[in-house]
Scaffold this motif. Structure first.
Motif, PDB file in Angstrom:
ATOM      1  N   VAL A   5     -12.451 -31.479 -49.650  1.00  0.00           N
ATOM      2  CA  VAL A   5     -13.526 -30.933 -48.693  1.00  0.00           C
ATOM      3  C   VAL A   5     -13.222 -31.454 -47.315  1.00  0.00           C
ATOM      4  O   VAL A   5     -13.114 -30.497 -46.367  1.00  0.00           O
ATOM      5  CB  VAL A   5     -14.963 -31.381 -49.165  1.00  0.00           C
ATOM      6  CG1 VAL A   5     -16.025 -31.011 -48.355  1.00  0.00           C
ATOM      7  CG2 VAL A   5     -15.191 -30.644 -50.533  1.00  0.00           C
ATOM      8  N   LEU A  24      -9.656 -25.352 -49.420  1.00  0.00           N
ATOM      9  CA  LEU A  24     -10.537 -26.743 -49.760  1.00  0.00           C
ATOM     10  C   LEU A  24     -10.099 -27.197 -51.096  1.00  0.00           C
ATOM     11  O   LEU A  24     -10.296 -28.617 -51.126  1.00  0.00           O
ATOM     12  CB  LEU A  24     -12.093 -26.185 -49.562  1.00  0.00           C
ATOM     13  CG  LEU A  24     -12.769 -25.939 -48.138  1.00  0.00           C
ATOM     14  CD1 LEU A  24     -14.152 -25.392 -48.398  1.00  0.00           C
ATOM     15  CD2 LEU A  24     -12.448 -27.114 -47.427  1.00  0.00           C
ATOM     16  N   TYR A  46     -10.649 -28.401 -44.155  1.00  0.00           N
ATOM     17  CA  TYR A  46     -11.245 -27.688 -43.072  1.00  0.00           C
ATOM     18  C   TYR A  46     -10.078 -27.085 -42.204  1.00  0.00           C
ATOM     19  O   TYR A  46      -9.858 -25.999 -41.590  1.00  0.00           O
ATOM     20  CB  TYR A  46     -12.482 -28.100 -42.546  1.00  0.00           C
ATOM     21  CG  TYR A  46     -13.664 -27.952 -43.379  1.00  0.00           C
ATOM     22  CD1 TYR A  46     -14.389 -26.821 -43.444  1.00  0.00           C
ATOM     23  CD2 TYR A  46     -14.113 -29.049 -43.856  1.00  0.00           C
ATOM     24  CE1 TYR A  46     -15.355 -26.604 -44.363  1.00  0.00           C
ATOM     25  CE2 TYR A  46     -15.261 -28.928 -44.757  1.00  0.00           C
ATOM     26  CZ  TYR A  46     -16.029 -27.916 -44.912  1.00  0.00           C
ATOM     27  OH  TYR A  46     -16.883 -27.699 -45.793  1.00  0.00           O
TER      28      TYR A  46
END
Length: 88
Positions: free
Chosen positions: A31, A26, A35
């Motif tokens: 952000v 991350l 993932y």
């Protein structure tokens, strides 16, 4: 025994390294886009843990069949059964 030790070792390593690996992914990608990288990297420790379990099974092969529980242990197990069902 050894099985419990192996289980605890793998649990502690996974509890530390899993979140660290994911946090690093991350941090590197940001952000929203980190993932997929984080989840794809976590396949590596999963495969390594399965390999470790296979090697441990080969290395710690049981030499004799397991013995039954001693009489005292069977009495304790049978006597504590009703109390264990209340907890679950």
């Amino acid at each position: 025994g050894k099985g419990f030790g192996i289980h605890e070792l793998m649990d502690q390593i996974g509890a530390i390294l899993g979140p660290l690996i994911f946090a690093l992914a991350l941090h590197r990608r940001g952000v929203p886009s980190g993932y997929p990288l984080g989840f794809s990297i976590l396949w590596i420790p999963a495969i390594l843990s399965l390999l470790f379990l296979a090697l441990a099974r080969i290395h710690y092969r049981r030499t004799s069949p397991p013995q039954g529980m001693p009489r005292k242990a069977r009495l304790w197990d049978g006597g504590s059964g009703p109390f264990r069902s209340v907890d679950s």
